[in-house]
Design an enzyme around this catalytic site. Structure first.
Site, PDB file in Angstrom:
ATOM      1  N   SER A 172       9.377 -58.324 -37.902  1.00 15.52           N
ATOM      2  CA  SER A 172       8.067 -58.466 -37.276  1.00 15.52           C
ATOM      3  C   SER A 172       8.066 -59.647 -36.306  1.00 15.52           C
ATOM      4  CB  SER A 172       6.998 -58.610 -38.370  1.00 15.52           C
ATOM      5  OG  SER A 172       5.710 -58.497 -37.836  1.00 15.52           O
TER       6      SER A 172
ATOM      7  N   ASP B 211       5.363 -47.401 -37.859  1.00 15.71           N
ATOM      8  CA  ASP B 211       5.296 -48.864 -37.761  1.00 15.71           C
ATOM      9  C   ASP B 211       4.172 -49.321 -36.838  1.00 15.71           C
ATOM     10  OD1 ASP B 211       6.048 -51.649 -37.576  1.00 15.71           O
ATOM     11  OD2 ASP B 211       8.105 -51.046 -38.027  1.00 15.71           O
TER      12      ASP B 211
ATOM     13  N   HIS C  46       5.715 -50.561 -41.393  1.00 16.44           N
ATOM     14  CA  HIS C  46       6.222 -51.874 -40.981  1.00 16.44           C
ATOM     15  C   HIS C  46       7.164 -52.496 -42.010  1.00 16.44           C
ATOM     16  CE1 HIS C  46       6.157 -55.112 -38.146  1.00 16.44           C
ATOM     17  NE2 HIS C  46       5.541 -55.973 -38.930  1.00 16.44           N
TER      18      HIS C  46
END
Length: 297
Positions: free
Chosen positions: A104, A243, A270
């Site tokens: 991320s 995601d 994610h």
């Protein structure tokens, strides 16, 4: 059997928490960067499984995150995060090169680190990461259009009022998260720990904003896409089919880094390392050991 070491290192004048899960025997070291910005390493703990496969895994909580100390807010920057990571790497492993994995926001940080210190790395892994915050935000806005009408309206209302206590807005955030952050019926305790740290520490709100899809903080205009071609490292890019940092964002990174590999995990969002723990770790192991075998051969 893996051996765990944890503690604090003095990094740029702050006590920074780290945890090392040492493989016995060891074939490589993997340094991990968590997301947020403002989360903690806890949600990345499924990667500790790699220690049973000969890969030592290093976790740490970035400045102002988790258990680590916080600098003054003038240092709440990606550039500071890069220097922090390099000093911590040096203090933990000296001159030894490591593999680097960023998840991320940690993927953004890992890309920035690689642009400056790629000579310290053996390979790079970007998981649900991004090179452009504006692109990631535009993609999340597209995902919002796939939510229920009630949620779309609540998010539009929030953009006007900023009322985070609106029950409809809270439901909208949860709907988005359940589709695009973590597609599991229950939140694993380590993930909850990371989310709680993000909520109670300052970094997330200052650098990111109120939630995953409303980025109003200091990183809102950050974009290094036009520099990605400078990265010459072997690179693996992973992303979930659903995601929040979408496959389109991953494809941009893939296109810019020559020779990179891209894996899209089906039915994942994610936090692929939780939704498909075995498949995700197998992909990382294959990438790392494939490079090691290629170099030794």
């Amino acid at each position: 059997m893996a051996v765990i070491e944890e503690g604090f290192k003095d990094v740029l004048g702050l006590k920074i928490y780290y945890k090392i899960v040492r493989a016995q025997p060891e074939t490589a070291k993997l340094l991990t960067m968590h997301g947020g910005p403002g989360s903690s390493h806890d949600y990345l703990l499924p990667l500790a499984d790699l220690a049973d496969r000969g890969i030592t895994v290093i976790f740490y909580d970035q400045f102002g995150c988790g258990r680590s100390e916080e600098p003054d807010r003038s240092k709440f920057t990606i550039e500071y995060g890069v220097e922090e990571a390099e000093e911590l790497r040096r203090k933990l492993v000296g001159n030894e090169k490591v593999f680097l994995m960023g998840s991320s926001y940690g993927g953004a940080l890992a890309l920035a680190y690689s642009l400056k210190y790629q000579d310290r790395l053996r390979g790079l892994i970007i998981s649900g990461g991004l090179s452009s915050v504006p692109l990631a935000v535009s993609e999340m806005k597209r995902l919002i259009e796939g939510l229920s009408e009630e949620s779309r309206e609540a998010i539009r209302r929030f953009e006007q009022t900023g009322d985070e206590e609106d029950p409809a807005y809270k439901r909208a955030v949860q709907e988005f998260y359940s589709k695009h952050l973590l597609r599991l019926p229950d939140v694993p305790p380590p993930v909850k720990i990371s989310l709680d740290f993000a909520e109670k520490r300052n970094v997330y709100r200052v650098m990111n904003g109120p939630n995953e899809f409303t980025i109003t903080g200091t990183i809102k205009n950050w974009d290094i896409t036009d520099r990605l071609s400078e990265i010459r490292l072997p690179t693996l890019i992973t992303v979930g089919e659903y995601d929040e940092v979408t496959p389109k964002v991953a494809e941009v990174i893939h296109e810019k880094i020559t020779g990179s590999q891209l894996i899209v995990f089906e039915n994942c969002s994610h936090l692929t390392m939780w939704e498909n723990r075995e498949g995700y770790n197998a992909a990382l192991e294959s990438f790392i050991k494939g490079l090691l075998a290629g170099r030794s051969g």
